[in-house]
Design an enzyme around this catalytic site. Structure first.
Site, mmCIF file in Angstrom:
data_model
loop_
_atom_site.group_PDB
_atom_site.id
_atom_site.type_symbol
_atom_site.label_atom_id
_atom_site.label_comp_id
_atom_site.label_asym_id
_atom_site.label_seq_id
_atom_site.Cartn_x
_atom_site.Cartn_y
_atom_site.Cartn_z
ATOM 1 N N SER A 1 -6.795 0.548 4.308
ATOM 2 C CA SER A 1 -7.479 1.392 5.287
ATOM 3 C C SER A 1 -7.798 2.724 4.608
ATOM 4 C CB SER A 1 -6.595 1.629 6.506
ATOM 5 O OG SER A 1 -7.123 2.713 7.249
ATOM 6 N N HIS B 1 -11.164 -1.522 4.545
ATOM 7 C CA HIS B 1 -11.057 -1.398 6.001
ATOM 8 C C HIS B 1 -11.471 0.024 6.387
ATOM 9 C CE1 HIS B 1 -9.398 -2.358 10.009
ATOM 10 N NE2 HIS B 1 -8.972 -1.092 10.022
ATOM 11 N N ASP C 1 -12.208 2.760 9.369
ATOM 12 C CA ASP C 1 -11.874 3.091 10.755
ATOM 13 C C ASP C 1 -12.806 4.151 11.334
ATOM 14 O OD1 ASP C 1 -9.406 1.526 11.261
ATOM 15 O OD2 ASP C 1 -8.660 2.656 9.532
ATOM 16 N N MET D 1 -13.794 6.312 14.492
ATOM 17 C CA MET D 1 -13.180 6.778 15.756
ATOM 18 C C MET D 1 -14.058 7.844 16.399
ATOM 19 S SD MET D 1 -9.292 7.294 14.471
ATOM 20 C CE MET D 1 -8.404 5.999 13.610
ATOM 21 N N HIS E 1 -13.978 -1.210 11.532
ATOM 22 C CA HIS E 1 -13.189 -1.263 12.767
ATOM 23 C C HIS E 1 -13.681 -0.147 13.686
ATOM 24 C CE1 HIS E 1 -8.825 -0.774 14.561
ATOM 25 N NE2 HIS E 1 -9.701 -1.182 15.466
ATOM 26 N N MET F 1 -13.495 1.995 16.752
ATOM 27 C CA MET F 1 -12.657 2.479 17.856
ATOM 28 C C MET F 1 -13.499 3.474 18.641
ATOM 29 S SD MET F 1 -9.196 2.718 15.638
ATOM 30 C CE MET F 1 -10.158 2.562 14.159
ATOM 31 N N MET G 1 -3.470 -5.101 16.759
ATOM 32 C CA MET G 1 -3.009 -3.755 16.378
ATOM 33 C C MET G 1 -1.479 -3.724 16.320
ATOM 34 S SD MET G 1 -5.784 -2.059 15.826
ATOM 35 C CE MET G 1 -4.962 -0.524 15.420
ATOM 36 N N ASP H 1 -3.287 -4.715 11.885
ATOM 37 C CA ASP H 1 -3.723 -3.366 11.520
ATOM 38 C C ASP H 1 -2.801 -2.316 12.131
ATOM 39 O OD1 ASP H 1 -5.142 -1.149 10.728
ATOM 40 O OD2 ASP H 1 -6.741 -1.397 12.215
ATOM 41 N N SER I 1 -1.484 4.261 4.911
ATOM 42 C CA SER I 1 -0.602 5.293 4.356
ATOM 43 C C SER I 1 0.334 4.733 3.291
ATOM 44 C CB SER I 1 0.180 5.979 5.473
ATOM 45 O OG SER I 1 0.766 5.026 6.312
HETATM 46 C C1 DX5 Z 1 -5.299 2.979 13.312
HETATM 47 C C2 DX5 Z 1 -6.240 2.399 12.284
HETATM 48 C C3 DX5 Z 1 -5.520 1.766 11.126
HETATM 49 C C4 DX5 Z 1 -4.725 2.752 10.315
HETATM 50 C C5 DX5 Z 1 -3.790 2.036 9.388
HETATM 51 O O1 DX5 Z 1 -6.018 3.417 14.395
HETATM 52 O O2 DX5 Z 1 -7.046 1.410 12.883
HETATM 53 O O3 DX5 Z 1 -6.440 1.055 10.311
HETATM 54 O O4 DX5 Z 1 -5.544 3.625 9.571
HETATM 55 O O5 DX5 Z 1 -3.003 2.969 8.733
HETATM 56 P P1 DX5 Z 1 -1.440 2.752 8.472
HETATM 57 O O6 DX5 Z 1 -1.345 1.575 7.543
HETATM 58 O O7 DX5 Z 1 -1.011 4.034 7.846
HETATM 59 O O8 DX5 Z 1 -0.796 2.479 9.788
HETATM 60 ZN ZN ZN Z 2 -8.179 -0.022 11.609
#
Ligand code: DX5
Ligand code: ZN
Length: 218
Positions: free
Chosen positions: A7, A32, A34, A36, A65, A67, A136, A174, A197
């Protein structure tokens, strides 16, 4: 072979092209990404200007992804970045079937993400319309959160739902995936492991990717 999808939200955007090259040259499989909107989730990440950079430099499939609320208004826009997969949230869409169809008509794999408190059985009407379920492991919005333990029994339930309905949907996990749980998740049926992370907070992201890959395939 299990798929490892870093990610990029946890990467250093001050040297984004270097971070993309790091993943290009690693044993990871997908990017991946994200997106948002600050409405569906209490955080804003990135959109088009950053996705353009991935389209230009990434040499592995893009797994976007979303969101965001009303993702149906952005499917055409996001298809410009040639993702392999576009994932929308079950909780964010009213007319799910038509949005999933719209994604597939563009020759993009359709993913459906569900939050930790959405019942697995709610996916049944859509399980044959999707290429991937994104289960999730945390409430979406932030990287670096603690893995929700209940995700393991939910994964087993999802695996059964997919088998009982003869669906070909892959399972992605995820959020909160790290070296402490990747093996258990993989052996319980996860096909794609997203990790942020755990990879990018490390001094040696490549060695973490290698360990995630190794652990998930044993
Ligand atoms: C959360 C994201 C994940 C996140 C994963 O909303 O969709 O993809 O960045 O990060 P870690 O592995 O640090 O939980
Ligand atoms: Zn994600």
């Amino acid at each position: 072979m299990k798929i490892i999808a870093p990610s990029m939200l946890s990467s250093d955007f001050g040297k984004l092209v270097d971070e993309i090259e790091l993943i290009n040259d690693s044993n990871a499989d997908w990017f991946h990404l994200d997106v948002m909107d600050g409405v569906f989730v209490p955080n804003i990440s990135f959109g088009s200007p950053i996705l353009k950079i991935f389209k230009k430099f990434a040499k592995k499939p893009l797994d976007i992804h979303l969101m965001i609320v009303e993702p149906e208004n952005f499917i055409d826009k996001f298809s410009d970045y040639k993702p392999q997969t576009l994932t929308i949230h079950f909780e964010a869409v009213k007319n799910l079937k038509s949005v999933l169809q719209k994604i597939k008509k563009l020759n993009i794999q359709a993913g459906l993400a569900i939050n930790p408190d959405t019942p697995i059985k709610d996916l049944k009407p859509y399980i044959n319309d999707i290429n991937m379920v994104c289960l999730m492991g945390v409430f979406p919005g932030f990287s670096g959160q603690k893995f929700v333990k209940n995700t393991i029994p939910r994964l087993k339930e999802l695996k059964k739902l997919i088998a009982n309905n003869r669906s070909n949907a892959l399972i992605q996990i995820d959020g909160g995936v790290d070296l402490s749980n990747v093996k258990e998740l993989a052996s319980a049926g996860a096909d794609i492991l997203v990790s942020g992370s755990c990879i990018f907070n490390s001094e040696n992201p490549n060695s973490i990717i290698d360990s995630l890959k190794e652990e998930s395939n044993t």
